[in-house]
Every structure is written in structure tokens, then in C-alpha cells.
Design a protein around this motif. Structure first.
Motif, mmCIF file in Angstrom:
data_model
loop_
_atom_site.group_PDB
_atom_site.id
_atom_site.type_symbol
_atom_site.label_atom_id
_atom_site.label_comp_id
_atom_site.label_asym_id
_atom_site.label_seq_id
_atom_site.Cartn_x
_atom_site.Cartn_y
_atom_site.Cartn_z
ATOM 1 N N VAL A 195 0.834 -1.200 0.000
ATOM 2 C CA VAL A 195 0.000 0.000 0.000
ATOM 3 C C VAL A 195 0.872 1.253 0.000
ATOM 4 O O VAL A 195 0.601 2.235 -0.731
ATOM 5 N N THR A 196 1.916 1.235 0.781
ATOM 6 C CA THR A 196 2.809 2.390 0.837
ATOM 7 C C THR A 196 3.460 2.652 -0.521
ATOM 8 O O THR A 196 3.520 3.795 -1.014
ATOM 9 N N ALA A 197 3.914 1.581 -1.150
ATOM 10 C CA ALA A 197 4.547 1.727 -2.463
ATOM 11 C C ALA A 197 3.541 2.191 -3.508
ATOM 12 O O ALA A 197 3.854 3.024 -4.388
ATOM 13 N N ALA A 198 2.343 1.722 -3.415
ATOM 14 C CA ALA A 198 1.321 2.115 -4.388
ATOM 15 C C ALA A 198 0.958 3.585 -4.226
ATOM 16 O O ALA A 198 0.738 4.299 -5.221
ATOM 17 N N ARG A 199 0.906 4.049 -3.024
ATOM 18 C CA ARG A 199 0.607 5.457 -2.806
ATOM 19 C C ARG A 199 1.730 6.350 -3.361
ATOM 20 O O ARG A 199 1.458 7.412 -3.968
ATOM 21 N N ALA A 200 2.949 5.943 -3.173
ATOM 22 C CA ALA A 200 4.078 6.712 -3.720
ATOM 23 C C ALA A 200 4.036 6.723 -5.237
ATOM 24 O O ALA A 200 4.315 7.749 -5.890
ATOM 25 N N ALA A 201 3.677 5.590 -5.820
ATOM 26 C CA ALA A 201 3.604 5.535 -7.282
ATOM 27 C C ALA A 201 2.509 6.452 -7.808
ATOM 28 O O ALA A 201 2.654 7.093 -8.856
ATOM 29 N N VAL A 202 1.438 6.558 -7.073
ATOM 30 C CA VAL A 202 0.365 7.454 -7.485
ATOM 31 C C VAL A 202 0.820 8.907 -7.415
ATOM 32 O O VAL A 202 0.556 9.729 -8.340
ATOM 33 N N THR A 203 1.552 9.250 -6.397
ATOM 34 C CA THR A 203 2.046 10.612 -6.264
ATOM 35 C C THR A 203 3.002 10.964 -7.405
ATOM 36 O O THR A 203 2.925 12.056 -8.007
ATOM 37 N N SER A 204 3.865 10.022 -7.721
ATOM 38 C CA SER A 204 4.810 10.247 -8.834
ATOM 39 C C SER A 204 4.078 10.383 -10.160
ATOM 40 O O SER A 204 4.387 11.259 -11.002
ATOM 41 N N ALA A 205 3.090 9.550 -10.362
ATOM 42 C CA ALA A 205 2.338 9.605 -11.618
ATOM 43 C C ALA A 205 1.553 10.896 -11.734
ATOM 44 O O ALA A 205 1.435 11.491 -12.826
ATOM 45 N N GLU A 206 1.052 11.365 -10.626
ATOM 46 C CA GLU A 206 0.325 12.641 -10.661
ATOM 47 C C GLU A 206 1.267 13.794 -10.997
ATOM 48 O O GLU A 206 0.888 14.733 -11.740
ATOM 49 N N ALA A 207 2.481 13.744 -10.474
ATOM 50 C CA ALA A 207 3.452 14.814 -10.776
ATOM 51 C C ALA A 207 3.838 14.796 -12.256
ATOM 52 O O ALA A 207 3.923 15.859 -12.921
ATOM 53 N N GLN A 208 4.055 13.612 -12.780
ATOM 54 C CA GLN A 208 4.390 13.511 -14.200
ATOM 55 C C GLN A 208 3.231 13.984 -15.072
ATOM 56 O O GLN A 208 3.423 14.625 -16.123
ATOM 57 N N LEU A 209 2.025 13.708 -14.635
ATOM 58 C CA LEU A 209 0.868 14.154 -15.386
ATOM 59 C C LEU A 209 0.770 15.687 -15.368
ATOM 60 O O LEU A 209 0.451 16.329 -16.403
ATOM 61 N N ALA A 210 1.074 16.262 -14.221
ATOM 62 C CA ALA A 210 1.035 17.730 -14.133
ATOM 63 C C ALA A 210 2.090 18.370 -15.038
ATOM 64 O O ALA A 210 1.845 19.392 -15.713
ATOM 65 N N THR A 211 3.299 17.792 -15.095
ATOM 66 C CA THR A 211 4.349 18.313 -15.960
ATOM 67 C C THR A 211 3.945 18.211 -17.426
ATOM 68 O O THR A 211 4.154 19.148 -18.229
ATOM 69 N N ALA A 212 3.350 17.095 -17.808
ATOM 70 C CA ALA A 212 2.931 16.921 -19.196
ATOM 71 C C ALA A 212 1.837 17.915 -19.552
ATOM 72 O O ALA A 212 1.813 18.460 -20.675
ATOM 73 N N ARG A 213 0.968 18.200 -18.624
ATOM 74 C CA ARG A 213 -0.098 19.166 -18.903
ATOM 75 C C ARG A 213 0.504 20.567 -19.063
ATOM 76 O O ARG A 213 0.066 21.359 -19.934
#
Length: 464
Positions: A195-213
Motif C-alpha cells: 500500500v505504501t509503495a502504491a501510494r508513492a507511485a500514485v504521487t509520482s504519476a500525478e506529478a508527471q501528469l502535471a508536468t505533461a499538462r
């Protein structure tokens, strides 16, 4: 009263007559007197009448067997018996009269015995009387008993979906639980880390999505002014789509990890009763381990089997065209518990397997029983009693039959004699009556009691 009887030792009439002739010669000469007198003394007897044995030979002559000893001379003198010639003649006369009395008495006894024997013979010729009854038809119920195993309507094994140690047990054996109630708590560090690793992956993916936007927003005006090419703008837009997909993937992994972590709480999927709990706190378990069972016993199913012949006979006796229609008309069944008692609620046969087990040659049946008081438990055993009803069938009492080499016979009255008849029967549940399948017809008369004393062809008198 004791009678004194003088007899001569003769066993046939010829000897007796010869002796009488010798004795009568006493009056015809004195020379023969002494010899006849001595002969008389030798043959004179005294007999106790109650102990005398009488014999009646077939030729009709009476023989009297004396039991006393010969009276000697000394005894005669002491008792005052006659000594002179005149006294001896008088004694002969008295002896003759006594012999006549004895002969008459014996003849009367012989006549009485003969008449009694004839009467006894006449009575023996009368055939013995036996109770009989005419065979009648009626209604009957036969019951077939089959062993059965009991299962709850929902009999579920509870297993953990993740590996870990049992941290807590919230229920006890035999407890009633509701659907969704927590039963066990599993300590699984791997699930928490996931669960901890999955939450971190979500945070990273959200940051990458924000940069792409941000890149797309920044490059769009430049492309419109022709500063950058449209190809470059399209490249940034594709990167934005990739970032969106990565963020969605990370969120899905987080949900999966959270669901896995939720599996550390083992809950009941149905309402029911908890079975045995073989593992306790601290036990390492995984999905191969059964922590307990939960059985929904609001309705209990009894599973039993019938062989091919019994299955065909059972279905043939039911109304309807299809198997489903026949089962709707099937009679209610009883459940006999392990202690021999009958369960108070009746059940109904609900299903029959569509195939016959090749190994056992039988088809499986399932009968449902309501269990409002919770008396029935999953995993127990019992017996199913399936009734079959008959009408217009021949019924006879069991005591009117006898068995020889696993075959059952009755005595049928035919022309004043008892004749053996082989019958095919099935006992009824009352234990006193047989249902006759073959061998007898309605109206025939059978012996109903005392068959053990009869034999085939014995002449009897009928007692209605």
C-alpha cells in the motif's frame, strides 16, 4: 381295604383248567387227597389286591400276576387256615367263589379300558381345529430407509486470501455470525508495504501528469504563432496522454494494495454458525489453510443415494411427465436422527442428479428440511425414510407365515387340508403385516395361527 385272593400260578387258560381238574379229584379218592392237598399248599397264594397286576392279552384271556409269596405250612397253622379234609373242601369252594369275583371284576375293568381306548381312538381321528381367515385387500404404506449426510444450505470454508500470522480471533466455535462480520485479523507486513509503495507511485504519476499538462499548455500558443512546428506540439500532447495513463495505473495499483490490506480482516460471507477453529493466534497461515467453516443451517439438506433399480421404481410411482413434475408430486419424507428419534419437521425431495455415478451405480438425491430451532447441524448423519403408498393390495398377518431357506410360506386351506404356498412379501412399518406381491389372491383362506405345528397336507378343521 385289603382283599385276600387265592390264585394259582398259571399264565394261560389251559394250565388253569388242568389245575382245576386236578383239584376237583380230591372228592373221588383218598389216595389222591394227600397229593392234591400238598399241591394245593404249593400253589396257594395270597395277594394284596391294590398291588395286583392285571394283563389283557390280545386273545381276550385275563392273566393275574401275583405279587405275594407262597403261604407256607407254618404260616397256615399260625393263622388258623383249614387243616382237615372237610375244611379243605370248604376252602376250595370259597376259593372258587373268590376266583369268580376276581374274574368278573377284571372283565369289568377290561371292558372299561377297551371302551376308553375306542373313545380315545375316535377322538384322535377328529382333525385338529385351526383359526383361519379369508385373504383381503386394503391400503398399505411401505417405507424405504436410506443413509444420509446432512449439510447446511451454505456450508462455506473460511480461508485467508493473503499470507500472514493470525493476529486476532473475534469469534468462538459454535458462534452465530452475520454476513460481513470480522472473524480473524491477519498480520501481513507485505500488504502494508504494498500500500505504501502504491501510494508513492500514485504521487509520482500525478506529478508527471502535471508536468505533461504544463508542457502542452506552454507549447500550444507557440505552435499557433508558428514558432514551433505542429509536430512538436503533438509530441507534447502524446506525452500528456502517457502521463494520464501512468497516473491511472498507479491509482489502480493503490486500490489493489488497499484491497489486499483489507484482506487481513477475514469476514463471514454468509449468515450462519461457526465450525471448528483449528488455528489460533500466532499461527502462520495462507490461502491453503482453512481457518474455520460457516454453515447456513436455516435450511438443512440431506444427501442420499438410490441405485438404478430403486431410482426407476421411485420415479415410475410418481405422477407427471418430466422428472421435475414427478418431484413436485413426491411424498414428504422423514428424517431419522442418529439417536433413532424422528425429526419433527418433514422434508421434501428437491433435486436428483442428472447422471448416475459410474463407480457406485447410484444417483444422488437432496431433500430439504427446515431448521428453525437449530437442532440440525451440518456434517451430521441420519436416515431418510421415503414412503410408498399402495391401494388394493393383499395383506396378511406375519404370524400366518413361516420361513424356510430365505423363502416365506403360508398354509392355504384346500379341501380340508393345509397346503404350503410360496409367497413374495414385504414387511410393513407396523411390524405385524406383510404386503403380498405374489402367491395369494383375495378370497383364498389361510391358516392364521399355529403354523409351526402343521405340515404340508395335514387335515384340519376350519375355525371361522
Amino acid at each position: 381295604m385289603i382283599h385276600m385272593i387265592y390264585m394259582i400260578r398259571v399264565m394261560n387258560p389251559a394250565n388253569y383248567c388242568n389245575h382245576r381238574n386236578q383239584v376237583n379229584q380230591v372228592n373221588h379218592g383218598s389216595d389222591n387227597f394227600q397229593s392234591s392237598k400238598s399241591q394245593f399248599r404249593r400253589t396257594e397264594k395270597i395277594i394284596n389286591f391294590p398291588q395286583t397286576n392285571f394283563c389283557f392279552p390280545a386273545n381276550g384271556y385275563l392273566c393275574v400276576i401275583p405279587l405275594a409269596k407262597t403261604i407256607g405250612k407254618g404260616y397256615r397253622e399260625r393263622q388258623g387256615y383249614p387243616q382237615g379234609e372237610g375244611d379243605i373242601k370248604s376252602e376250595y369252594k370259597r376259593m372258587n367263589m373268590r376266583m369268580i369275583y376276581v374274574t368278573v371284576a377284571a372283565a369289568i375293568m377290561w371292558a372299561a379300558v377297551s371302551c376308553g381306548g375306542k373313545q380315545s381312538g375316535a377322538s384322535r381321528t377328529q382333525p385338529p381345529v385351526y383359526p383361519t381367515a379369508a385373504v383381503a385387500t386394503g391400503r398399505a404404506e411401505l417405507t424405504a430407509i436410506y443413509p444420509a449426510s446432512l449439510r447446511g444450505r451454505e456450508d462455506i470454508e473460511i480461508r485467508p486470501r493473503i499470507d500472514g500470522f493470525i493476529e486476532q480471533i473475534f469469534i468462538d466455535e459454535g458462534s452465530a455470525v452475520r454476513q460481513g462480520q470480522v472473524l480473524f485479523k491477519i498480520n501481513s507486513p507485505q500488504a502494508e508495504q504494498a500500500v505504501t509503495a502504491a501510494r508513492a507511485a500514485v504521487t509520482s504519476a500525478e506529478a508527471q501528469l502535471a508536468t505533461a499538462r504544463l508542457n502542452v499548455d506552454r507549447m500550444t500558443p507557440l505552435a499557433e504563432k508558428g514558432i514551433i512546428s505542429a509536430v512538436q506540439l503533438e509530441t507534447y500532447r502524446h506525452a500528456f496522454s502517457v502521463a494520464e495513463a501512468a497516473c491511472a495505473q498507479a491509482e489502480a495499483q493503490l486500490k489493489n494494495a488497499e484491497a489486499t490490506l483489507a484482506w487481513t480482516s477475514v469476514t463471514s460471507p454468509v449468515n450462519g454458525c461457526v465450525g471448528a477453529i483449528p488455528y489460533r493466534r500466532g499461527s502462520l497461515v495462507n490461502s491453503q489453510y482453512t481457518l474455520t467453516t460457516v454453515a447456513n443451517t436455516e435450511t438443512v439438506y440431506a444427501h442420499f443415494s438410490l441405485n438404478e433399480k430403486a431410482l426407476a421404481e421411485f420415479l415410475a410411482g410418481l405422477e407427471g411427465e418430466t422428472q421435475a413434475e414427478k418431484l413436485k408430486h413426491a411424498p414428504e419424507v422423514d428424517l431419522i436422527l442418529a439417536d433413532g428419534s424422528v425429526y419433527p419437521h418433514k422434508g421434501r425431495i428437491e433435486t436428483v442428479t442428472g447422471t448416475v455415478n459410474i463407480a457406485t451405480g447410484s444417483a444422488g438425491f437432496r431433500a430439504g428440511f427446515p431448521n428453525p430451532q437449530g437442532l440440525l447441524r451440518s456434517g451430521t448423519s441420519g436416515k431418510i425414510s421415503v414412503p410408498t403408498y399402495f391401494s388394493d393390495v393383499v395383506l396378511i398377518p406375519q404370524k400366518a407365515t413361516f420361513a424356510q431357506q430365505d423363502k416365506v410360506f403360508v398354509y392355504v386351506v384346500e379341501e380340508g387340508a393345509a397346503r404350503q404356498r410360496l409367497v413374495e412379501v414385504t414387511p410393513t412399518p407396523d411390524g405385524q403385516t406383510f404386503l403380498v406381491h405374489s402367491g395369494l389372491k383375495a378370497g383364498e383362506r389361510i391358516v392364521t395361527d399355529g403354523v409351526a405345528t402343521l405340515s404340508d397336507g395335514t387335515a384340519i378343521s376350519v375355525e371361522n
